[in-house]
Design a protein around this motif. Structure first.
Motif, mmCIF file in Angstrom:
data_model
loop_
_atom_site.group_PDB
_atom_site.id
_atom_site.type_symbol
_atom_site.label_atom_id
_atom_site.label_comp_id
_atom_site.label_asym_id
_atom_site.label_seq_id
_atom_site.Cartn_x
_atom_site.Cartn_y
_atom_site.Cartn_z
ATOM 1 N N ILE A 22 4.719 -2.932 7.229
ATOM 2 C CA ILE A 22 6.213 -2.938 6.021
ATOM 3 C C ILE A 22 6.571 -3.745 5.364
ATOM 4 C CG2 ILE A 22 8.265 -1.213 4.776
ATOM 5 C CD1 ILE A 22 6.323 0.591 6.383
ATOM 6 N N LEU A 25 3.774 -6.439 4.123
ATOM 7 C CA LEU A 25 3.381 -5.624 2.475
ATOM 8 C C LEU A 25 4.538 -6.440 1.737
ATOM 9 C CD1 LEU A 25 1.114 -3.378 4.170
ATOM 10 C CD2 LEU A 25 0.540 -5.724 2.849
ATOM 11 N N PRO A 27 5.861 -2.941 0.463
ATOM 12 C CA PRO A 27 5.969 -2.503 -1.258
ATOM 13 C C PRO A 27 6.859 -1.624 -1.483
ATOM 14 C CG PRO A 27 5.898 -0.982 1.330
ATOM 15 C CD PRO A 27 6.185 -2.420 1.418
ATOM 16 N N ASP A 28 6.811 -1.869 -2.802
ATOM 17 C CA ASP A 28 7.786 -0.761 -4.113
ATOM 18 C C ASP A 28 8.242 0.250 -3.503
ATOM 19 O OD1 ASP A 28 5.954 -2.605 -6.647
ATOM 20 O OD2 ASP A 28 7.817 -3.469 -4.670
ATOM 21 N N LEU A 30 7.872 3.407 -0.197
ATOM 22 C CA LEU A 30 7.352 3.857 0.723
ATOM 23 C C LEU A 30 7.504 5.407 0.422
ATOM 24 C CD1 LEU A 30 6.323 3.429 3.577
ATOM 25 C CD2 LEU A 30 9.134 3.584 4.462
ATOM 26 N N VAL A 47 11.925 -2.315 2.355
ATOM 27 C CA VAL A 47 11.819 -1.854 1.489
ATOM 28 C C VAL A 47 13.000 -1.698 0.220
ATOM 29 C CG1 VAL A 47 10.534 0.362 -0.314
ATOM 30 C CG2 VAL A 47 9.502 -0.740 2.116
ATOM 31 N N GLY A 52 12.747 -1.727 -3.112
ATOM 32 C CA GLY A 52 11.862 -0.302 -3.060
ATOM 33 C C GLY A 52 12.283 1.022 -3.429
#
Length: 85
Positions: A22, A25, A27-28, A30, A47, A52
């Motif tokens: 995580i 990456l 992420p936008d 989760l 995030v 995110g």
């Protein structure tokens, strides 16, 4: 606690949690099942720190990430040979 009630799900990332993945990456979004308490979601802080969102979604009987992973492995990974990330 916040651990979902699923046998022993496969850990394709080679660690007990996906935290490092995580973090790599970022992420936008989760997404975890609603059975997880928000403060127990691994990577939530990462995030959110990067702007995110973390969402908990309702569970659907007979559908799970573990089930999807098992079907993909059965279909595409001969003899359980999986490339770990």
């Amino acid at each position: 606690s916040g651990t979902p009630a699923v046998g022993n799900p496969p850990h394709l990332f080679g660690e007990d949690t996906p935290e490092r993945l995580i973090a790599k990456l970022i992420p936008d979004v989760l997404v975890k099942g609603a059975d997880w308490k928000a403060n127990h979601i691994v990577g939530k802080d990462i995030v959110e720190r990067h702007g995110g969102k973390v969402r908990r979604i309702r569970l659907t009987r007979g559908r799970s990430t573990t089930g999807v992973i098992e079907r993909v492995l059965a279909a595409y990974c001969a003899n359980g040979n999986v490339r770990h990330i």
